[in-house]
Write a protein that holds these residues in place. Structure first.
Motif, mmCIF file in Angstrom:
data_model
loop_
_atom_site.group_PDB
_atom_site.id
_atom_site.type_symbol
_atom_site.label_atom_id
_atom_site.label_comp_id
_atom_site.label_asym_id
_atom_site.label_seq_id
_atom_site.Cartn_x
_atom_site.Cartn_y
_atom_site.Cartn_z
ATOM 1 N N MET A 126 0.391 -1.107 0.217
ATOM 2 C CA MET A 126 -0.526 -0.207 0.006
ATOM 3 C C MET A 126 0.667 0.799 -0.127
ATOM 4 O O MET A 126 1.684 1.569 0.819
ATOM 5 N N GLU A 127 0.523 2.052 -0.897
ATOM 6 C CA GLU A 127 1.287 3.273 -0.998
ATOM 7 C C GLU A 127 0.626 4.029 -0.588
ATOM 8 O O GLU A 127 -0.297 4.719 -1.340
ATOM 9 N N SER A 128 1.691 5.303 -0.019
ATOM 10 C CA SER A 128 0.935 6.546 0.052
ATOM 11 C C SER A 128 1.002 7.662 -1.298
ATOM 12 O O SER A 128 2.098 7.516 -1.737
ATOM 13 N N VAL A 129 -0.291 8.157 -1.421
ATOM 14 C CA VAL A 129 -0.140 9.201 -2.528
ATOM 15 C C VAL A 129 0.067 10.448 -1.996
ATOM 16 O O VAL A 129 0.604 11.047 -2.391
ATOM 17 N N SER A 130 -0.732 10.400 -1.201
ATOM 18 C CA SER A 130 -0.709 12.030 -0.149
ATOM 19 C C SER A 130 -1.425 11.881 1.056
ATOM 20 O O SER A 130 -2.288 11.263 1.394
ATOM 21 N N ARG A 131 -0.575 12.938 2.223
ATOM 22 C CA ARG A 131 -1.379 13.073 3.359
ATOM 23 C C ARG A 131 -1.481 14.249 4.157
ATOM 24 O O ARG A 131 -0.813 15.576 3.293
ATOM 25 N N ALA A 132 -1.916 14.790 4.659
ATOM 26 C CA ALA A 132 -2.699 16.457 4.901
ATOM 27 C C ALA A 132 -2.797 15.940 6.675
ATOM 28 O O ALA A 132 -4.150 15.136 6.893
ATOM 29 N N ARG A 133 -2.893 17.029 7.258
ATOM 30 C CA ARG A 133 -3.037 17.303 8.874
ATOM 31 C C ARG A 133 -4.170 17.806 9.104
ATOM 32 O O ARG A 133 -5.067 18.563 8.138
ATOM 33 N N CYS A 134 -5.356 17.655 9.231
ATOM 34 C CA CYS A 134 -6.554 18.070 9.372
ATOM 35 C C CYS A 134 -7.604 17.548 10.902
ATOM 36 O O CYS A 134 -7.780 16.028 11.280
ATOM 37 N N PHE A 135 -7.879 18.278 11.158
ATOM 38 C CA PHE A 135 -8.728 18.593 12.762
ATOM 39 C C PHE A 135 -7.828 17.264 13.612
ATOM 40 O O PHE A 135 -8.499 16.787 14.584
ATOM 41 N N GLY A 136 -6.583 17.356 13.875
ATOM 42 C CA GLY A 136 -6.094 16.949 15.053
ATOM 43 C C GLY A 136 -5.304 15.164 14.232
ATOM 44 O O GLY A 136 -4.163 14.827 14.694
ATOM 45 N N GLY A 137 -6.442 14.964 12.731
ATOM 46 C CA GLY A 137 -6.298 13.502 12.637
ATOM 47 C C GLY A 137 -4.916 13.685 11.477
ATOM 48 O O GLY A 137 -4.451 14.729 11.263
ATOM 49 N N THR A 138 -5.443 12.722 10.320
ATOM 50 C CA THR A 138 -4.506 12.840 9.197
ATOM 51 C C THR A 138 -5.491 12.230 7.469
ATOM 52 O O THR A 138 -6.011 11.381 8.264
ATOM 53 N N GLN A 139 -5.280 12.951 7.288
ATOM 54 C CA GLN A 139 -6.299 12.680 5.936
ATOM 55 C C GLN A 139 -5.132 12.106 4.654
ATOM 56 O O GLN A 139 -4.110 12.411 4.020
ATOM 57 N N HIS A 140 -5.466 10.631 4.136
ATOM 58 C CA HIS A 140 -4.658 10.084 3.722
ATOM 59 C C HIS A 140 -5.276 9.781 2.164
ATOM 60 O O HIS A 140 -6.453 9.329 1.821
#
Length: 281
Positions: A1-15
């Motif tokens: 499983m390869e990460s395409v993107s990640r962003a901090r969001c409301f204290g969690g992470t949107q992947h």
């Protein structure tokens, strides 16, 4: 499983992730919002199945679900709506309602679709195994919801796997695919002309044939241009009434089929699922 993107969001992470799928024979993408509670252990899961033409991006970018999921400690999973890539067949006329972006959450049996269009098996077996191996997901606590074609998918998958999902909800689902143009085209194309084979992909037919849910929440916009021709919530209401399935069908005046409608009521749905996932713990 390869990460395409990640962003901090409301204290969690949107992947956004991608992986090679054995079921579809293609590379597949999905989005995962991991809330801040992930450090304390595995989390209950809410799946969202999107509608025609969508990818994992539509719900992730437009629904505004992350704030509430972060508060409630819900892991949100949003798969794509079909296989994609070189060699994957598409509607020969380029229509939006069949082929790419229109997998209808089924396993096709007809050529040339049968090789790649295996979204039911992908969602029920392959993707959950990937998620459980890589993310802090508690697959003993799952809920499912969806929009339009994805509402059809959420309800039918839950009806066919009793006990798997603690709760099920939908926004403007295609309630009876066997009795609307979108569904007749898709089911006929993917499954062939034998309408008896279509019944396991039709919510109303599954209920008529004995499948059951503990309860169901549905929101439907009354300004939805597809309401009468494609969605037919009255057929779902009648099927649930005949089967004794508790259905909360909320008819929302002035709302259409768009993500403005979903964003308006997504908090209600997430809180509804969280209450039932807590009871399932």
């Amino acid at each position: 499983m390869e990460s395409v993107s990640r962003a901090r969001c409301f204290g969690g992470t949107q992947h956004v992730f991608r992986h090679r799928s054995a079921e579809t024979g293609t590379e597949m993408r999905f989005a995962a919002f991991v809330p801040p509670q992930a450090g304390a252990g595995r989390l209950p899961v809410v799946w969202f199945l999107s509608g025609l033409t969508c990818t994992e991006e539509n719900f992730t970018m437009k629904a505004g679900a992350q704030r509430v999921a972060a508060e409630l400690g819900l892991l949100l999973l949003v798969p794509d709506t079909s296989p994609r890539g070189e060699g994957v067949p598409d509607d020969p006329d380029g229509a939006y309602d069949f082929g790419l972006g229109a997998g209808f959450y089924l396993d096709a049996t007809q050529a040339p679709w049968a090789r790649n269009y295996r979204m039911e098996s992908y969602l029920l077996h392959e993707l959950p195994a990937q998620v459980a191996a890589e993310l802090p997901a508690d697959l003993t606590r799952q809920a499912i919801m969806g929009h339009s074609m994805g509402g059809h998918g959420a309800i039918t998958l839950a009806l066919k796997t009793p006990g798997r999902f603690a709760s099920v909800s939908a926004f403007a689902p295609i309630s009876a695919p066997m009795r609307c143009p979108w569904g007749e085209k898709a089911l006929g194309g993917y499954l062939g002309p034998d309408r008896s084979a279509w019944r396991r992909y039709d919510s109303c037919a599954l209920i008529e044939d004995g499948a059951r849910l503990p309860e169901l929440l549905v929101d439907q916009g009354m300004a939805d241009t597809f309401l009468e021709s494609q969605l037919k919530p009255d057929l779902l209401r009648a099927a649930c009434a005949d089967a004794g399935i508790p259905l909360t069908l909320r008819l929302q005046e002035g709302y259409d089929h768009s993500y403005f409608f979903i964003a308006s009521f997504i908090e209600d749905h997430l809180r509804w699922h969280a209450g039932r996932l807590g009871r399932a713990a």
